[in-house]
Design an enzyme around this catalytic site. Structure first.
Site: not given
Ligand SMILES: *Cc1c(COP(=O)(O)O)cnc(C)c1O
Length: 410
Positions: A105, A127, A393
């Site tokens: 993010k 938010e 992610s």
């Molecule tokens: C917020 C988040 C997601 C989901 O958000 P996307 O916009 O679908 O990528 C996925 N993995 C992590 C670690 C997150 O913090």
């Protein structure tokens, strides 16, 4: 938009599709379904972004933060022990979990913060549900030198105490929302109302590739660094591209960030949605699997909804994935067949969380563990010289209390 260099956030627009169109449509999805008063505000953001993304000074400032502050490029890592355990294709991980703040993010919140500063805004507003977006935005606000105001449902504030503390320590103001169900939906309404009243000095920081144009395009462009790096890294490491990309899909930002660099390549792409407790309404958040096109948060997209278009309640073990909509580009990529969307349920996800932790010493975010779960499903049936690249992610530190309760009851 014909060529790109390594210093442009433009990769995603080099595809033959060159989407979205000037009104923000990916095929029939996307657009700007907002009250008339907001159209000019969104136009201002679009114009500022279109100029910024072509400005070498903006690109350089953004790229410098990504390398010196976030720690990019994040490596790709060959998960040898996981690969051996599964006995099929090679599994690589794109290590977004190693970024500063522990997830992807930060790639887009920094972009948004720099754009806000460039537009002369003094405050970032958003938010947050579980608090991950709030923390990433508060971090970006601190480093770029802006105020930050995060609206959060009173119930979420209680549940996500750690993230609330983090935001406050980073200098953000956390506004408790006491209306309605005191959760994310009410926080969205509250933040939105605040924005309408003060948009001349405030920038709305959206947390995924969702919302009205230009956000799905802009957030994707900021996240496209993930795919751009991964493509280069795979070529360096293996001399070829992977056969399959796998990423979890909540709003879809980490997935589109990875996919965007490979859209014109002969590479299979799989987005993994949360199947939660079951396929029953309210038990999952598998939007592209079970949803129908509709309107939510300023965009036209697949949506889990009832017959009146009211969004369904959703559930996932991963709070970052429990969203009844999805980014419009994913809706387009589903219909075109370019990307396949599948599901992993809570149990498969908790198993993947545990397997990756024990075989590789990497504790994944529960969101990312959905992608790992799908790789665990498909790898054993693939050739040993095939390659799967999983977008990891984020890291799982935020999830260990929850997982401990779920899989290791005392
Ligand atoms: C917020 C988040 C997601 C989901 O958000 P996307 O916009 O679908 O990528 C996925 N993995 C992590 C670690 C997150 O913090």
């Amino acid at each position: 938009m014909t060529s790109t260099t390594n210093t442009s956030p433009d990769t995603a627009r080099n595809g033959s599709d060159n989407l979205p169109d000037e009104n923000g449509f990916f095929g029939e999805y996307g657009g700007r379904l907002v009250p008339p008063g907001l159209i000019s505000v969104l136009r201002e953001v679009t114009e500022a972004y279109e100029t910024a993304r072509k400005d070498p000074a903006f690109i350089e400032e953004y790229r410098a933060l990504l390398s010196e502050y976030v720690g990019r490029p994040s490596p790709i890592y060959f998960a040898k022990r996981l690969t051996e355990k599964l006995g099929g294709s090679k599994i690589y991980l794109k290590r977004e979990d190693l970024n500063h703040t522990g997830a992807h993010k930060i790639n887009h919140t920094l972009g948004e913060a720099l754009l806000a500063k460039r537009m002369g805004k003094s405050k970032l507003l958003a938010e947050t549900g579980a608090g991950q977006h709030g923390v990433a935005l508060a971090t970006a606000a601190a480093i770029v030198g802006l105020q930050c105001e995060i609206h959060m449902g009173a119930i979420d504030i209680e549940k996500q105490h750690q993230n609330v503390l983090r935001m406050r320590m980073l200098g953000a103001t956390v506004v408790p929302v006491e209306s309605g169900g005191r959760c994310l939906k009410d926080a969205v309404d509250s933040a939105f109302t605040t924005y309408l009243a003060g948009h001349d000095r405030t920038f709305f920081g959206i947390g995924s590739v969702v919302g009205p144009h230009p956000y799905p395009m802009m957030i994707r462009d900021f996240q496209s660094i993930v795919g751009e790096e991964a493509r280069r890294q795979m070529l360096e490491r293996e001399g070829r591209l992977p056969d399959v990309l796998v990423a979890c899909v909540g709003g879809g930002s980490n997935a589109i960030g990875l996919f965007s660099a490979f859209l014109n390549d002969a590479v299979d792409m799989i987005g993994v949605e949360p199947a939660g407790r079951s396929f029953k309404k309210g038990d999952h958040a598998a939007t592209l699997t079970f949803g129908k096109p509709g309107a939510i948060h300023g965009m036209f997209t697949y949506l889990l909804q009832d017959e009146n278009g009211v969004p369904d309640p959703v559930h996932s073990v991963a709070s970052g994935l429990d969203y009844p909509g999805v980014g419009p580009q994913h809706s387009y990529l589903k219909d075109s067949g370019r990307v396949s969307y599948v599901t992993a349920n809570d149990e498969e996800t908790l198993n993947a969380f545990s397997v990756l932790s024990k075989t590789e010493g990497i504790i994944p975010a529960l969101e990312s563990a959905h992608a790992v779960a799908h790789a665990i499903k498909i790898a054993p049936d693939m050739d040993s010289d095939a390659i799967i690249l999983v977008n990891l992610s984020g890291r799982g530190d935020k999830d260990i209390d929850y997982v401990a309760e779920r899989i290791m009851p005392s």
